[in-house]
Structure formats: structure tokens, C-alpha cells
Design a protein around this motif. Structure first.
Motif, PDB file in Angstrom:
ATOM      1  N   GLN A   5     -15.984 -12.129  49.979  1.00  0.00           N
ATOM      2  CA  GLN A   5     -16.724 -11.920  51.223  1.00  0.00           C
ATOM      3  C   GLN A   5     -18.176 -11.512  50.991  1.00  0.00           C
ATOM      4  N   LYS A   6     -18.483 -10.898  49.858  1.00  0.00           N
ATOM      5  CA  LYS A   6     -19.820 -10.351  49.640  1.00  0.00           C
ATOM      6  C   LYS A   6     -20.641 -11.161  48.637  1.00  0.00           C
ATOM      7  N   CYS A   7     -20.167 -12.335  48.293  1.00  0.00           N
ATOM      8  CA  CYS A   7     -20.871 -13.112  47.278  1.00  0.00           C
ATOM      9  C   CYS A   7     -22.056 -13.865  47.875  1.00  0.00           C
ATOM     10  N   GLY A   8     -22.950 -14.274  46.960  1.00  0.00           N
ATOM     11  CA  GLY A   8     -24.144 -14.997  47.368  1.00  0.00           C
ATOM     12  C   GLY A   8     -23.897 -16.491  47.407  1.00  0.00           C
ATOM     13  N   PRO A   9     -24.963 -17.283  47.277  1.00  0.00           N
ATOM     14  CA  PRO A   9     -24.856 -18.742  47.440  1.00  0.00           C
ATOM     15  C   PRO A   9     -24.159 -19.414  46.264  1.00  0.00           C
ATOM     16  N   GLY A  10     -23.610 -20.599  46.537  1.00  0.00           N
ATOM     17  CA  GLY A  10     -23.054 -21.411  45.464  1.00  0.00           C
ATOM     18  C   GLY A  10     -21.675 -20.965  45.026  1.00  0.00           C
ATOM     19  N   TYR A  11     -21.438 -21.024  43.730  1.00  0.00           N
ATOM     20  CA  TYR A  11     -20.110 -20.798  43.153  1.00  0.00           C
ATOM     21  C   TYR A  11     -20.230 -19.933  41.912  1.00  0.00           C
ATOM     22  N   PRO A  12     -19.159 -19.178  41.568  1.00  0.00           N
ATOM     23  CA  PRO A  12     -19.245 -18.295  40.401  1.00  0.00           C
ATOM     24  C   PRO A  12     -19.368 -19.038  39.074  1.00  0.00           C
ATOM     25  N   THR A  13     -18.748 -20.212  38.981  1.00  0.00           N
ATOM     26  CA  THR A  13     -18.806 -20.990  37.739  1.00  0.00           C
ATOM     27  C   THR A  13     -18.906 -22.480  38.078  1.00  0.00           C
ATOM     28  N   PRO A  14     -19.314 -23.312  37.123  1.00  0.00           N
ATOM     29  CA  PRO A  14     -19.333 -24.759  37.370  1.00  0.00           C
ATOM     30  C   PRO A  14     -17.958 -25.323  37.716  1.00  0.00           C
ATOM     31  N   LEU A  15     -16.907 -24.800  37.076  1.00  0.00           N
ATOM     32  CA  LEU A  15     -15.558 -25.309  37.362  1.00  0.00           C
ATOM     33  C   LEU A  15     -15.097 -24.917  38.757  1.00  0.00           C
ATOM     34  N   ASP A  16     -15.536 -23.758  39.236  1.00  0.00           N
ATOM     35  CA  ASP A  16     -15.250 -23.387  40.634  1.00  0.00           C
ATOM     36  C   ASP A  16     -15.964 -24.331  41.588  1.00  0.00           C
ATOM     37  N   ALA A  17     -17.181 -24.724  41.217  1.00  0.00           N
ATOM     38  CA  ALA A  17     -17.946 -25.641  42.077  1.00  0.00           C
ATOM     39  C   ALA A  17     -17.228 -26.982  42.230  1.00  0.00           C
ATOM     40  N   MET A  18     -16.522 -27.414  41.186  1.00  0.00           N
ATOM     41  CA  MET A  18     -15.792 -28.687  41.263  1.00  0.00           C
ATOM     42  C   MET A  18     -14.694 -28.664  42.322  1.00  0.00           C
ATOM     43  N   LYS A  19     -14.244 -27.458  42.678  1.00  0.00           N
ATOM     44  CA  LYS A  19     -13.190 -27.309  43.692  1.00  0.00           C
ATOM     45  C   LYS A  19     -13.775 -27.130  45.092  1.00  0.00           C
ATOM     46  N   GLY A  20     -15.106 -27.214  45.191  1.00  0.00           N
ATOM     47  CA  GLY A  20     -15.761 -27.027  46.484  1.00  0.00           C
ATOM     48  C   GLY A  20     -15.428 -28.145  47.458  1.00  0.00           C
ATOM     49  N   PRO A  21     -15.829 -28.004  48.722  1.00  0.00           N
ATOM     50  CA  PRO A  21     -15.504 -29.005  49.738  1.00  0.00           C
ATOM     51  C   PRO A  21     -16.215 -30.333  49.491  1.00  0.00           C
ATOM     52  N   ARG A  22     -15.605 -31.406  50.000  1.00  0.00           N
ATOM     53  CA  ARG A  22     -16.226 -32.718  49.886  1.00  0.00           C
ATOM     54  C   ARG A  22     -17.535 -32.749  50.683  1.00  0.00           C
ATOM     55  N   GLU A  23     -18.523 -33.447  50.136  1.00  0.00           N
ATOM     56  CA  GLU A  23     -19.818 -33.575  50.808  1.00  0.00           C
ATOM     57  C   GLU A  23     -19.671 -34.349  52.120  1.00  0.00           C
ATOM     58  N   GLU A  24     -20.372 -33.894  53.150  1.00  0.00           N
ATOM     59  CA  GLU A  24     -20.376 -34.576  54.444  1.00  0.00           C
ATOM     60  C   GLU A  24     -21.771 -35.036  54.851  1.00  0.00           C
ATOM     61  N   LEU A  25     -22.789 -34.372  54.294  1.00  0.00           N
ATOM     62  CA  LEU A  25     -24.176 -34.727  54.587  1.00  0.00           C
ATOM     63  C   LEU A  25     -24.954 -34.863  53.286  1.00  0.00           C
ATOM     64  N   LEU A  26     -25.984 -35.679  53.332  1.00  0.00           N
ATOM     65  CA  LEU A  26     -26.928 -35.812  52.235  1.00  0.00           C
ATOM     66  C   LEU A  26     -28.340 -35.741  52.800  1.00  0.00           C
ATOM     67  N   TYR A  27     -29.224 -35.051  52.084  1.00  0.00           N
ATOM     68  CA  TYR A  27     -30.644 -35.033  52.436  1.00  0.00           C
ATOM     69  C   TYR A  27     -31.420 -35.799  51.368  1.00  0.00           C
ATOM     70  N   LEU A  28     -32.358 -36.623  51.793  1.00  0.00           N
ATOM     71  CA  LEU A  28     -33.191 -37.300  50.797  1.00  0.00           C
ATOM     72  C   LEU A  28     -34.554 -37.634  51.391  1.00  0.00           C
ATOM     73  N   PRO A  29     -35.612 -37.473  50.585  1.00  0.00           N
ATOM     74  CA  PRO A  29     -36.956 -37.816  51.051  1.00  0.00           C
ATOM     75  C   PRO A  29     -37.152 -39.322  51.087  1.00  0.00           C
ATOM     76  N   CYS A  30     -37.874 -39.798  52.093  1.00  0.00           N
ATOM     77  CA  CYS A  30     -38.194 -41.216  52.240  1.00  0.00           C
ATOM     78  C   CYS A  30     -39.716 -41.358  52.283  1.00  0.00           C
ATOM     79  N   ILE A  31     -40.225 -42.305  51.526  1.00  0.00           N
ATOM     80  CA  ILE A  31     -41.664 -42.386  51.267  1.00  0.00           C
ATOM     81  C   ILE A  31     -42.256 -43.641  51.904  1.00  0.00           C
ATOM     82  N   TYR A  32     -43.436 -43.475  52.524  1.00  0.00           N
ATOM     83  CA  TYR A  32     -44.184 -44.610  53.076  1.00  0.00           C
ATOM     84  C   TYR A  32     -45.488 -44.891  52.321  1.00  0.00           C
TER      85      TYR A  32
END
Length: 471
Positions: A5-32
Motif C-alpha cells: 500500500q505504501k510503495c512508490g511507482p513501478g515494481y520492486p524487481t524486473p521479474l515482478d514487472a513481468m507479472k504486471g497488467p497487460r498494456e491497454e494504452l501506448l503513447y508515442l510522439p508523431c513528427i511533422y
């Protein structure tokens, strides 16, 4: 994560991050810039949830307030490096500009599906406080600050320094490195605090690359060929590695395991992957571990065509390395269970310069028996070659865009300027290795409301394997 409950952003380890939720949005810059469309660059939000009625569509566009910035890479206000700090949260996307040297700070937390501009840091502030310009990689630090690499000074000369932003106000604090301590050139960087080290790479002076690629500049020694090793705590350059057969070392990645004292760098022009590592004496060394052979061709700017490795990624479990050959047109997957001996596990062609029916004829090829067929997805012929890549947290999906940098796009792939870039999605076999195109996914930036756009680096709201660093 529910237990924490008191942790900050992201995940404690890379292997924990692999168990994170599936991506639903992507952000990307578009150039003119360089496309002929007189409009500002913008941040696109793409829906990548297969259950959504808007799947593989741009659902929001946030235009920047200025023209011709050349948005390029992006980073976060904070990431897993601040996981232990419950006062931090991943709410802002940092968008440095490669040409204008502006920094845009975008609020993606208030409305994740409709980001809004939070702050603009003007180039005058960057240049007056840091004497740096042409900004590239943005990483968040455990201190809560944001660090951005620079490629040059205000006049477009080469200078490899780092801008430091306050993580709350986003004011420029000054340079990360000590005064007078910049490297000769700059580009990307990655830090590994347990080994008190940061390593940075080189492209070229902005004046050299900004209007296009000239092979004579390579012969003149104007392109990068070194890695720079920094003492992380003292913020000093302590070792420079001259690469053997390593021209234009661009993207650099340590293994995600924070104990690891090794990683990989992709050398674009020499088209190889080099492994860097700490030796028993505590010094850093490099060795070539993968070589993509050039192809003998006609109908191209040079008789020998390099693959041009422009992006690399490591899966969060440090098992697979991925890279893109922007000119040849393929994405490769290597098993790096033994980092000294990577093994090719998957390969897929997604456009490129050697497709059948194009202007280039391959005369001699060490790898292929015939030129690959053009790629058509949902009726759209893909222009350009695979460039930026981003892997899902679980390692099962690879997202790919096809634009490198507007002036080089215009030179190498003029049809890309006319028809716009695309985003593709590749399914990854994480057990045996293997890459397979998802035929149902296509984001066609050739159909944008203001005209064809050039889409670049990809980010998920919850972090990913090329932005998060673990302590």
C-alpha cells in the motif's frame, strides 16, 4: 502489488514487472518536421486493448504549442528506481526535443486516454544554464530528479553532457556532470547504481547529422565510435572505450538485474551488437558478440548496404535481446542466456530497403536466398523499415514503428514521408523463440487528420523495459 500500500511507482524487481497488467494504452510522439505539413509535432495515444472497440486506433492527439521541435524519445518523471518512495507517482511523460531543445512535460495521469500539457521548458533555459542542446534520452533518477542526455551545444557542435531537471517543478537545475566534464559526443545512457556506473554512447554533432547522412562524414571521423564510462556518485568521466569495429553506438542497455555488471550496445553503421562488461580489475571492456553482414547491392547510395541497427531491447528477465535493422528491414530476437554467445531465436521482415520490386537489387547476401516480399498489413503497404521497438511487460508482444528521424527518413525512405509511418505488433514466442506478425493490428499514421506523420518511440503508462531502472 495489492500488498504494497505504501510503495512508490513501478515494481520492486524486473521479474515482478513481468507479472504486471497487460498494456491497454501506448503513447508515442508523431513528427511533422521535414514532411511538408506545417503543423506542430504531437503526442498520440493509441488504444492497444484487444477487447476495446477502438483497438489499434489513435484515440487522442496532443499537439505541442511550437513548430518543428522534432520530438524523439521520451521518459518519465519517476519510475521503478523510486519504488521505495511512497511520495512518488508516475504521472508525467517527459518529451525532450531533438532539434528545438525544448522539453515538454505532459500530464498523463489526470486523464490517461487524453493527456494534457503540464509545462514547457524553453531552450533558452536549457542553453543558458547548461550550455547544452539537442536533447535525447530521458531517465528518472532515484533522487526524484530527471536526467536528459544532450548531443551538442547551442551552436550544433558535439558535446555529450546531461541536463538535470527538478522532479517536481521541472525547472532546469544545471548539468549532471561537473563543469567542464562533458564527453566529446552524446546520445543514449543507462546507469547501474550497484556498480556506481553510468555508460553513455555517441551519435554525432547535430550539425553533422541534422540535415541527412553523408558517408564522407564517416571517413572524416565525425560519427561516434566510443563508449563513455562515468562514476555515478562523483559524476565524472572515468574511462573511454574506443570500439573496435563499432561505428555509431546508439542504444545502450544494461541487463535489468541490478546486480549485473554487463549489457549490450547496438552499433548502427557497423551493424553489430557489442557486449560491455566489468573485468576482474574493475575496469570496463567491450567485445563484439553479434554481427549482421552487409549486403552487396546496386541501386542504393553505397555498394555495401549495412543493416543499420537503430534500436535494441532486453526482456525484463534478461533472456532475450531484440533489435531492429532499419535498412535491411528485419527485427531479430536473440537468446542471451549466455551473454557472451547470443543465439538467433527469431527473425521477421517488416519492410526495409531490399524488398522485391523496389529500386535495390541484392547482388550478394550471406544470409538470404532471395529478397523479401513487401509487407502489406490490412491493405497498407509498409514504407520504411522497423525502427523503434517496445516489448510488453510479459515479453509476449513487440510493438514496432518505422520512422528513425525526419531528415534521414526523407533521405532513405522518401515514400515514408509521403505515406506516413505505421505501428505494427509482433507476437513473441517466449519459450522456444520466434516472431510472428499480428495481422489484425495496424496503426496507419498516413491517415492522420493533418496529413501523414512520422511516429517514433513507444511508452506504456505503467512503465516498460527501456525506461525503468532498478536499484
Amino acid at each position: 502489488m495489492a500488498k504494497c500500500q505504501k510503495c512508490g511507482p513501478g515494481y520492486p524487481t524486473p521479474l515482478d514487472a513481468m507479472k504486471g497488467p497487460r498494456e491497454e494504452l501506448l503513447y508515442l510522439p508523431c513528427i511533422y518536421r521535414n514532411t511538408g505539413t506545417e503543423a506542430p509535432d504531437y503526442l498520440a495515444t493509441v488504444d492497444v486493448d484487444p477487447k476495446s472497440p477502438y483497438y489499434s486506433q489513435v484515440i487522442h492527439r496532443l499537439p505541442m504549442p511550437n513548430m518543428k521541435d522534432e520530438l524523439h524519445h521520451s521518459g518519465w518523471n519517476t519510475c521503478s528506481s523510486c519504488f521505495g518512495d511512497s511520495t512518488k507517482s508516475r504521472t508525467k511523460l517527459i518529451l525532450p526535443s531533438l532539434i528545438s531543445s525544448r522539453i515538454y512535460v505532459v500530464d498523463v495521469a489526470s486523464e490517461p486516454r487524453a493527456p494534457k500539457l503540464h509545462k514547457v521548458v524553453e531552450p533558452t533555459e536549457v542553453m543558458s544554464k547548461c550550455d547544452l542542446a539537442c536533447l535525447h534520452t530521458s531517465h528518472c533518477l532515484a533522487s526524484g530528479e530527471v536526467m536528459i542526455s544532450a548531443l551538442g551545444d547551442a551552436k550544433g557542435n558535439a558535446k555529450g553532457g546531461f541536463v538535470l531537471l527538478d522532479g517536481e517543478t521541472f525547472e532546469v537545475k544545471g548539468t549532471w556532470q561537473k563543469p567542464g566534464g562533458a564527453a566529446r559526443m552524446g546520445y543514449d545512457f543507462w546507469y547501474q547504481p550497484r556498480h556506481n556506473v553510468m555508460i553513455s554512447t555517441e551519435w554525432a554533432a547535430p550539425n553533422v547529422f541534422k540535415n541527412g547522412f553523408n558517408p564522407a562524414d564517416v571517413k572524416a571521423g565525425l560519427y561516434g565510435s566510443q563508449l563513455h564510462v562515468w562514476d555515478w556518485q562523483r559524476r565524472e568521466l572515468i574511462q573511454t572505450l574506443q570500439m573496435q569495429d563499432g561505428l555509431i553506438p546508439l542504444e545502450i542497455r544494461f541487463l535489468h538485474n541490478p546486480d549485473a555488471s554487463q549489457g549490450f550496445v547496438g552499433c548502427a553503421l557497423s551493424s553489430n551488437i557489442q557486449r560491455f562488461y566489468k573485468n576482474e580489475g574493475g575496469k570496463w571492456e567491450i567485445e563484439k558478440v553479434i554481427q549482421v553482414p552487409s549486403k552487396k547491392v546496386e541501386g542504393w547510395m553505397l555498394p555495401d548496404m549495412p543493416g543499420l541497427i537503430t534500436d535494441i531491447l532486453l526482456s525484463l528477465d534478461d533472456r532475450f535481446l531484440y533489435f531492429s535493422n532499419w535498412i535491411h528491414g528485419d527485427v531479430r530476437q536473440y537468446d542471451i542466456s549466455d551473454p557472451q554467445r547470443p543465439r538467433l531465436a527469431g527473425q521477421i521482415f517488416l519492410g526495409g530497403s531490399i524488398v522485391q520490386g523496389g529500386p535495390v537489387r541484392v547482388l550478394q547476401d550471406e544470409e538470404l536466398n532471395c529478397q523479401p516480399e513487401p509487407l502489406v498489413v490490412k491493405g497498407k503497404k509498409v514504407q520504411g523499415g522497423p525502427q523503434m521497438i517496445q516489448l510488453s511487460l510479459d515479453g509476449r508482444r513487440l510493438y514496432v514503428t518505422t520512422s528513425l528521424y525526419s531528415a534521414w527518413d526523407k533521405q532513405f525512405y522518401p515514400d515514408l514521408i509521403r505515406e506516413g509511418s505505421v505501428m505494427l505488433q509482433v507476437d513473441v514466442n517466449t519459450e522456444k523463440g520466434g516472431l510472428k506478425l499480428n495481422p489484425n493490428f495496424l496503426v496507419d499514421f498516413g491517415k492522420e487528420p493533418l496529413g501523414p506523420a512520422l511516429a517514433h518511440e513507444l511508452r506504456y503508462p505503467g512503465g516498460d523495459c527501456s525506461s525503468d531502472i532498478w536499484l
